[in-house]
Design a protein around this motif. Structure first.
Motif, PDB file in Angstrom:
ATOM      1  N   ILE A 387      35.381  42.607  36.090  1.00  0.00           N
ATOM      2  CA  ILE A 387      35.201  42.719  37.540  1.00  0.00           C
ATOM      3  C   ILE A 387      36.024  43.887  38.079  1.00  0.00           C
ATOM      4  CG2 ILE A 387      35.696  41.587  39.744  1.00  0.00           C
ATOM      5  CD1 ILE A 387      34.859  38.958  38.450  1.00  0.00           C
ATOM      6  N   ASN A 388      37.242  44.022  37.588  1.00  0.00           N
ATOM      7  CA  ASN A 388      38.051  45.179  37.983  1.00  0.00           C
ATOM      8  C   ASN A 388      37.348  46.472  37.621  1.00  0.00           C
ATOM      9  OD1 ASN A 388      40.116  43.723  39.048  1.00  0.00           O
ATOM     10  ND2 ASN A 388      41.467  43.905  37.265  1.00  0.00           N
ATOM     11  N   ALA A 389      36.763  46.503  36.427  1.00  0.00           N
ATOM     12  CA  ALA A 389      36.076  47.715  35.968  1.00  0.00           C
ATOM     13  C   ALA A 389      34.905  48.019  36.901  1.00  0.00           C
ATOM     14  CB  ALA A 389      35.602  47.528  34.532  1.00  0.00           C
ATOM     15  N   SER A 426      37.119  48.957  28.585  1.00  0.00           N
ATOM     16  CA  SER A 426      37.268  50.275  29.211  1.00  0.00           C
ATOM     17  C   SER A 426      36.120  50.545  30.163  1.00  0.00           C
ATOM     18  CB  SER A 426      37.369  51.402  28.188  1.00  0.00           C
ATOM     19  OG  SER A 426      37.037  50.979  26.916  1.00  0.00           O
ATOM     20  N   ASP A 427      36.425  51.359  31.153  1.00  0.00           N
ATOM     21  CA  ASP A 427      35.379  51.711  32.102  1.00  0.00           C
ATOM     22  C   ASP A 427      35.394  53.213  32.343  1.00  0.00           C
ATOM     23  OD1 ASP A 427      37.081  52.483  34.424  1.00  0.00           O
ATOM     24  OD2 ASP A 427      37.661  50.365  34.390  1.00  0.00           O
ATOM     25  N   THR A 428      34.368  53.675  33.030  1.00  0.00           N
ATOM     26  CA  THR A 428      34.258  55.099  33.334  1.00  0.00           C
ATOM     27  C   THR A 428      34.465  55.297  34.838  1.00  0.00           C
ATOM     28  OG1 THR A 428      31.881  54.783  33.545  1.00  0.00           O
ATOM     29  CG2 THR A 428      32.686  55.533  31.421  1.00  0.00           C
ATOM     30  N   PHE A 445      49.615  42.342  43.832  1.00  0.00           N
ATOM     31  CA  PHE A 445      49.434  43.771  44.059  1.00  0.00           C
ATOM     32  C   PHE A 445      47.942  44.078  44.003  1.00  0.00           C
ATOM     33  CE2 PHE A 445      48.549  48.064  42.695  1.00  0.00           C
ATOM     34  CZ  PHE A 445      49.266  48.790  43.621  1.00  0.00           C
ATOM     35  N   THR A 446      47.417  44.613  45.077  1.00  0.00           N
ATOM     36  CA  THR A 446      46.004  44.994  45.092  1.00  0.00           C
ATOM     37  C   THR A 446      45.829  46.237  45.940  1.00  0.00           C
ATOM     38  OG1 THR A 446      43.774  44.301  45.694  1.00  0.00           O
ATOM     39  CG2 THR A 446      45.546  43.427  47.054  1.00  0.00           C
ATOM     40  N   THR A 447      44.827  47.038  45.566  1.00  0.00           N
ATOM     41  CA  THR A 447      44.488  48.185  46.405  1.00  0.00           C
ATOM     42  C   THR A 447      43.189  47.902  47.153  1.00  0.00           C
ATOM     43  OG1 THR A 447      43.339  49.169  44.542  1.00  0.00           O
ATOM     44  CG2 THR A 447      45.602  49.874  44.906  1.00  0.00           C
ATOM     45  N   LYS A 448      42.668  46.663  46.947  1.00  0.00           N
ATOM     46  CA  LYS A 448      41.394  46.319  47.576  1.00  0.00           C
ATOM     47  C   LYS A 448      41.681  45.530  48.842  1.00  0.00           C
ATOM     48  CE  LYS A 448      39.895  45.923  42.873  1.00  0.00           C
ATOM     49  NZ  LYS A 448      39.625  44.967  41.776  1.00  0.00           N
ATOM     50  N   ALA A 449      42.127  46.240  49.856  1.00  0.00           N
ATOM     51  CA  ALA A 449      42.593  45.581  51.067  1.00  0.00           C
ATOM     52  C   ALA A 449      41.592  44.537  51.538  1.00  0.00           C
ATOM     53  CB  ALA A 449      42.812  46.627  52.157  1.00  0.00           C
TER      54      ALA A 449
HETATM   55  P1  ADP Z   1      42.571  42.780  42.434  1.00  0.00           P
HETATM   56  O1  ADP Z   1      41.404  43.099  41.538  1.00  0.00           O
HETATM   57  O2  ADP Z   1      42.398  41.499  43.157  1.00  0.00           O
HETATM   58  O3  ADP Z   1      42.961  43.908  43.325  1.00  0.00           O
HETATM   59  P2  ADP Z   1      44.053  42.835  39.990  1.00  0.00           P
HETATM   60  O4  ADP Z   1      45.360  42.232  39.586  1.00  0.00           O
HETATM   61  O5  ADP Z   1      42.879  42.465  39.162  1.00  0.00           O
HETATM   62  O6  ADP Z   1      43.837  42.502  41.500  1.00  0.00           O
HETATM   63  O7  ADP Z   1      44.214  44.408  39.966  1.00  0.00           O
HETATM   64  C1  ADP Z   1      45.272  45.003  40.681  1.00  0.00           C
HETATM   65  C2  ADP Z   1      44.949  46.441  41.035  1.00  0.00           C
HETATM   66  O8  ADP Z   1      44.899  47.234  39.852  1.00  0.00           O
HETATM   67  C3  ADP Z   1      43.605  46.643  41.667  1.00  0.00           C
HETATM   68  O9  ADP Z   1      43.648  46.434  43.063  1.00  0.00           O
HETATM   69  C4  ADP Z   1      43.289  48.088  41.330  1.00  0.00           C
HETATM   70  O10 ADP Z   1      43.938  48.974  42.198  1.00  0.00           O
HETATM   71  C5  ADP Z   1      43.936  48.272  39.987  1.00  0.00           C
HETATM   72  N1  ADP Z   1      42.954  48.141  38.912  1.00  0.00           N
HETATM   73  C6  ADP Z   1      42.797  47.090  38.099  1.00  0.00           C
HETATM   74  N2  ADP Z   1      41.818  47.334  37.196  1.00  0.00           N
HETATM   75  C7  ADP Z   1      41.355  48.573  37.448  1.00  0.00           C
HETATM   76  C8  ADP Z   1      40.343  49.416  36.849  1.00  0.00           C
HETATM   77  N3  ADP Z   1      39.622  49.000  35.818  1.00  0.00           N
HETATM   78  N4  ADP Z   1      40.177  50.660  37.365  1.00  0.00           N
HETATM   79  C9  ADP Z   1      40.926  51.084  38.402  1.00  0.00           C
HETATM   80  N5  ADP Z   1      41.886  50.350  39.001  1.00  0.00           N
HETATM   81  C10 ADP Z   1      42.086  49.103  38.550  1.00  0.00           C
END
Ligand code: ADP
Ligand code: MG
Length: 626
Positions: A387-389, A426-428, A445-449
């Motif tokens: 899902i992160n990818a 891994s992702d692209t 910690f998240t960057t997905k506000a």
């Molecule tokens: P969330 O997905 O809820 O933000 P995660 O702990 O899964 O929390 O991830 C933390 C942060 O790490 C994400 O907000 C993102 O900024 C970064 N991150 C994680 N996986 C990836 C990825 N595959 N590519 C880019 N950034 C990622």
């Protein structure tokens, strides 16, 4: 011993014995003198006595002319040579000097003072030559065998000396570097940087140390500790600049990992503590809600309020559970596991969850070692990573899930040597900045506000560490991210199966008499209420010693229900001591977070927060077994 204080050896060659005698007389005070009338014999001596410093040879000899003899002597000796001749042989002398076979000549009859001075000079040159070649051998030894990249430049910045390691950093041979400039091998900006530091070395006339990140010929960046130092001439002017460059990439990575694992350790302790307390609160809330729900006599509106409150409480419980799994305090139920199989089984689910824009590829090692883990947790981890990818690839892209065996030999701050299964996702996608990469594993910690919880990677991290493994993040902005999970391989022992899911089918049992021990008042109250609701009788104690006191006078208990994590005496300690009084006493330990040691026989675990049904089930199992 200083070579210059010892007597040097002089070899004299002349077919006339009287000349030999005369020269011996002249020189023997200051030198070890060897002499012979035969040039062939002289060559033999030279092979035998390598330390001959000066040869004085007659030109005109019957067997072999002096210049010819000296030409051959060159091949076996570094001695300096003086040719002794009459004027008639001047042409031979000129050619001998021009070809470098001799460093001087004296004519017969000789002026003793002049000849002594010539021999002294020749000796000096011989000794200098020896010193020079020794220095050169030492320098070559250092250059060839040092693990560092070493180079020397003149003041204008031309390379004058470069070892193989240094040249390799440019992707060329040492010879290719000589006479060329830094800018011939690196980009303009970089060359400028180097020039600035070198100018400073020349100005300050002292060494300057820096730590620099530089690209290698294959494009990979590496870190170097670089020392640039001035080489001074006798007048104190800088003539050259030396550079010693040590690769510190691995050291830096180690330090970084150590810092990272220290940080995660501290966060884990903090999160674990919070989650533990929170769990007790939730336990009390959910328990009371459940008890209240049973007593509202069909008031539908109140029932709805209670259901809503319960649902919120359960969401809170799910959150604490993820926090507990991050802090590695969650109980882990592991079994022998074929991780490839787990990944294959996820195929459909992943495609559905991730949507049409991403393509999922798998590269599974068919020889993969077995792992030991909870399959649900592994699935959850893979899902989280995928899902992160996907989130990192809003325009779509490729997710590659790969497995491989990895034998780790070197101890690392976060990984003991051993056999591991490496699971890579891994992702692209857009990748992470260095700052995000450093913090990505932190809970929340998240960057997905607004959209992310920041608990995905921390859960994956917690699981990996709890299994005795580790997680590695590699990420390049705009190129993609690779997350590696190292999971210890299971040793080849027979499969231990996962605890089977408890079915909700609760067997009916007769009421029993229970000793309930919990230090947390509100949790104890809820548990007591549940037990009473199930029809059992109880006696309560607020800690281990209290419980033992009760047991000293009253032993009519069918079951001990104790909280695991109590200060002073844990539930397990208490159980073991209670068994001394009542050896077969069944024990139910209630735990929020602790990883239990090998649970003793006739003990069972219940994880907080629990529902009344689960409590009933565990009690039934323990009592029916008897
Ligand atoms: P969330 O997905 O809820 O933000 P995660 O702990 O899964 O929390 O991830 C933390 C942060 O790490 C994400 O907000 C993102 O900024 C970064 N991150 C994680 N996986 C990836 C990825 N595959 N590519 C880019 N950034 C990622
Ligand atoms: Mg996530």
């Amino acid at each position: 011993m200083n070579k210059r204080d010892t007597k040097s050896t002089v070899l004299i060659v002349d077919d006339e014995a009287e000349i030999l005698t005369a020269l011996e007389d002249l020189l023997e005070d200051s030198y070890e003198v060897l002499s012979t009338t035969s040039p062939e014999h002289a060559l033999e001596i030279l092979t035998r006595v390598p330390e001959v410093a000066v040869i004085i040879s007659d030109q005109r000899m019957p067997d072999l002319a002096g210049d010819q003899f000296l030409a051959r002597a060159r091949a076996v000796s570094n001695a300096q040579a003086i040719l002794l001749t009459g004027y008639a042989d001047i042409n031979a002398v000129i050619s001998a000097i021009n070809t470098g076979w001799v460093c001087g000549y004296a004519h017969k009859p000789w002026d003793p003072e002049m000849l002594r001075a010539m021999v002294a000079n020749a000796r000096e040159r011989y000794l200098l030559g020896r010193e020079l070649s020794l220095e050169r051998a030492l320098l070559n030894g250092v250059l060839a065998n040092s693990g560092n990249a070493v180079s020397f430049k003149d003041r204008e910045g031309r390379f004058v000396r470069v070892n193989a390691l240094k040249a390799a950093k440019f992707g060329v041979t040492p010879e290719d570097c000589i006479g060329r400039f830094e800018r011939d091998f690196v980009d303009e900006a970089r060359a400028q940087e180097v020039a600035t530091i070198e100018a400073e070395v020349i100005k300050q006339k002292r060494p300057i140390d820096t730590v620099e990140e530089r690209p290698m010929p294959n494009g990979v960046m590496r870190w170097f500790a670089v020392c640039r130092f001035p080489i001074l001439d006798q007048a104190g002017n800088v003539t050259h600049i030396g550079t010693i460059q040590r690769d510190v990439t691995e050291q830096r990575q180690m330090e970084e990992r150590l810092r990272q694992s220290d940080k995660m350790e501290a966060l884990g302790t903090l999160a674990g503590g919070v989650a533990h307390d929170f769990n007790n609160l939730l336990m009390a809330m959910l328990g009371n809600l459940e008890l209240a729900a049973k007593r509202i006599d069909g008031d539908e509106r109140v029932a709805r309020y209670l259901r809503n409150a319960t649902a919120a409480g359960r969401r809170g419980a799910a959150l604490t559970e993820r926090l507990l799994s991050f802090s590695r305090r969650k109980e882990i139920r592991s079994q022998l596991l074929d991780i490839n199989e787990t990944i294959r089984n996820m195929g459909d689910m992943l495609e559905r969850t991730l949507g049409g824009l991403v393509e999922i590829k798998t590269e599974l090692d068919p020889e993969l070692w077995a792992g030991r883990a909870d399959p649900e947790q592994i699935e959850l981890a893979i899902l989280n990573l995928c899902i992160n990818a996907r989130d990192a690839m809003p325009e779509g892209g490729v997710i590659t899930i790969a497995t491989a065996n990895q034998d780790i030999r070197k101890r690392m701050p976060d990984l003991a040597p051993g056999r591991y299964i490496r699971l890579t996702v891994s992702d692209t996608g857009r990748g992470m900045s260095a700052e995000v990469r450093r913090r990505a594993l932190e809970p929340f910690f998240t960057t997905k506000a607004g959209k992310g919880t920041g608990l995905g990677l921390s859960m994956v991290y917690g699981m990996a560490v709890q299994l005795g493994g580790a997680i590695r993040i590699q990420s390049t902005p705009d190129e993609g991210t690779t997350i590696e999970l190292y999971l210890p391989s299971a040793d080849a022992e027979p499969g231990v199966s996962c605890e089977t899911d408890r079915t909700a089918e609760v067997p009916q049992i007769d009421p029993v008499r229970i000793l309930l021990v919990d230090d947390d008042h509100s949790v104890r109250e809820v548990t007591a209420a549940h037990l009473a609701a199930l029809g059992h009788t109880l006696v309560e104690a607020k800690d281990g010693p209290g419980a033992l006191d009760i047991m000293a006078s009253d032993q009519r208990f069918d079951l001990l229900v104790a909280d695991f994590a109590m200060p002073g005496m844990t539930g397990l300690d208490l159980a073991l001591r209670a068994r001394k009084v009542l050896p077969d006493l069944p024990v139910l330990l209630i735990t929020g977070h602790a990883e239990l040691p090998e649970a003793a026989e006739n003990m069972s675990l219940l994880i907080k927060p629990f529902r009344q049904e689960e409590l009933a089930l565990r009690i039934a199992e323990l009592i029916v077994k008897d």
